[in-house]
Scaffold this active site. Structure first.
Site, PDB file in Angstrom:
ATOM      1  N   HIS A 141      50.118  47.928 -90.346  1.00  0.00           N
ATOM      2  CA  HIS A 141      51.491  48.345 -90.008  1.00  0.00           C
ATOM      3  C   HIS A 141      52.479  47.352 -90.617  1.00  0.00           C
ATOM      4  CE1 HIS A 141      54.588  50.426 -87.776  1.00  0.00           C
ATOM      5  NE2 HIS A 141      55.110  49.231 -87.548  1.00  0.00           N
ATOM      6  N   SER A 200      48.545  51.813-102.339  1.00  0.00           N
ATOM      7  CA  SER A 200      48.521  50.464-102.899  1.00  0.00           C
ATOM      8  C   SER A 200      47.633  49.534-102.069  1.00  0.00           C
ATOM      9  CB  SER A 200      49.937  49.886-103.011  1.00  0.00           C
ATOM     10  OG  SER A 200      50.491  49.668-101.734  1.00  0.00           O
TER      11      SER A 200
HETATM   12  C1  GAR Z   1      52.040  50.481 -95.820  1.00  0.00           C
HETATM   13  O1  GAR Z   1      53.232  49.746 -95.883  1.00  0.00           O
HETATM   14  C2  GAR Z   1      51.535  50.557 -94.389  1.00  0.00           C
HETATM   15  O2  GAR Z   1      51.818  49.389 -93.653  1.00  0.00           O
HETATM   16  C3  GAR Z   1      52.333  51.720 -93.865  1.00  0.00           C
HETATM   17  O3  GAR Z   1      52.314  52.662 -94.906  1.00  0.00           O
HETATM   18  C4  GAR Z   1      52.312  51.961 -96.158  1.00  0.00           C
HETATM   19  C5  GAR Z   1      51.243  52.563 -97.034  1.00  0.00           C
HETATM   20  O4  GAR Z   1      51.393  52.117 -98.341  1.00  0.00           O
HETATM   21  N1  GAR Z   1      51.764  52.244 -92.669  1.00  0.00           N
HETATM   22  C6  GAR Z   1      52.473  52.632 -91.625  1.00  0.00           C
HETATM   23  O5  GAR Z   1      53.708  52.628 -91.606  1.00  0.00           O
HETATM   24  C7  GAR Z   1      51.673  53.118 -90.428  1.00  0.00           C
HETATM   25  N2  GAR Z   1      52.495  53.268 -89.286  1.00  0.00           N
HETATM   26  P1  GAR Z   1      50.266  52.421 -99.425  1.00  0.00           P
HETATM   27  O6  GAR Z   1      49.994  53.919 -99.399  1.00  0.00           O
HETATM   28  O7  GAR Z   1      50.867  51.983-100.723  1.00  0.00           O
HETATM   29  O8  GAR Z   1      49.045  51.624 -99.035  1.00  0.00           O
END
Ligand code: GAR
Length: 193
Positions: free
Chosen positions: A111, A12
């Site tokens: 993060h 996303s």
């Molecule tokens: C996001 O919330 C990002 O902050 C987190 O993974 C999610 C990815 O969402 N990252 C971490 O936790 C890194 N330590 P997405 O695939 O929908 O962009």
């Protein structure tokens, strides 16, 4: 500014970057490639939908880190993209010095907490369980210290009495979707190298 996005999940935040780019809200940033370490990750479909080359790259046998071959494969493939910036958008793998040094000062990570609070996995759940009243999200430069590099920007999200973990997750994600494109746009205008 040539941007490569790495992600493992639904994508996303990569989608938010692609939308911002389409709306000419990403400054001088151009998304040249998306790589995922998961074969069917949603992030690849988002990239393809926007015409950005998007590919699975085999990370090797481990779950949360590269083996030597996987690391070399990623370094070479990314170097071939001649990136000015590498955005970790939900890339759930710890990067070791060899990778970080290959792209020194060019890797940023998103993060889902106000670092230095709640590093590591499940930043939103950690904040929720700890009962803090304000959490949020952080974009920072990646160094060898996990979630510990210099902070570029943050957005705060207040935890309301009416929140559930699910509503909080939705609000933190919405904050991420605004913060990450804004940071990338700003870096592109600052001529990040
Ligand atoms: C996001 O919330 C990002 O902050 C987190 O993974 C999610 C990815 O969402 N990252 C971490 O936790 C890194 N330590 P997405 O695939 O929908 O962009």
């Amino acid at each position: 500014m040539r941007v490569v996005i790495l992600g493992s999940g639904r994508g996303s935040n990569a989608e938010a970057l692609l939308i911002a780019r389409q709306k000419a809200q990403l400054g001088r940033a151009e998304i040249v490639q998306i790589f995922s370490d998961r074969e069917n990750a949603g992030i690849l479909a988002h990239g393809q939908a926007y015409g950005v080359p998007s590919a699975f790259l085999n990370p090797g046998p481990f779950k949360t880190k590269f083996d030597d071959d996987g690391e070399a494969r990623y370094i070479e493939a990314i170097q071939n993209c001649r990136p000015d910036l590498i955005v970790l958008a939900g890339f759930m793998r710890i990067l070791k010095p060899r990778f970080i040094d290959a792209f020194a000062g060019k890797i940023i990570n998103l993060h889902p907490s106000l670092l230095p609070s709640f590093p590591g996995l499940d930043g939103i759940g950690q904040a929720w369980r700890r009962g803090v009243k304000i959490t949020g999200c952080t974009v920072h430069y990646v160094t060898a210290e996990v979630d510990g590099g210099p902070i570029i920007d943050q957005a705060a999200v207040r935890i309301e009495k009416t929140d559930t973990l699910e509503t909080l997750e939705a609000r933190v994600h919405a904050a991420e979707h605004a913060l990450l494109p804004a940071v990338v746009a700003r870096l592109s205008m600052a001529g990040v190298k």
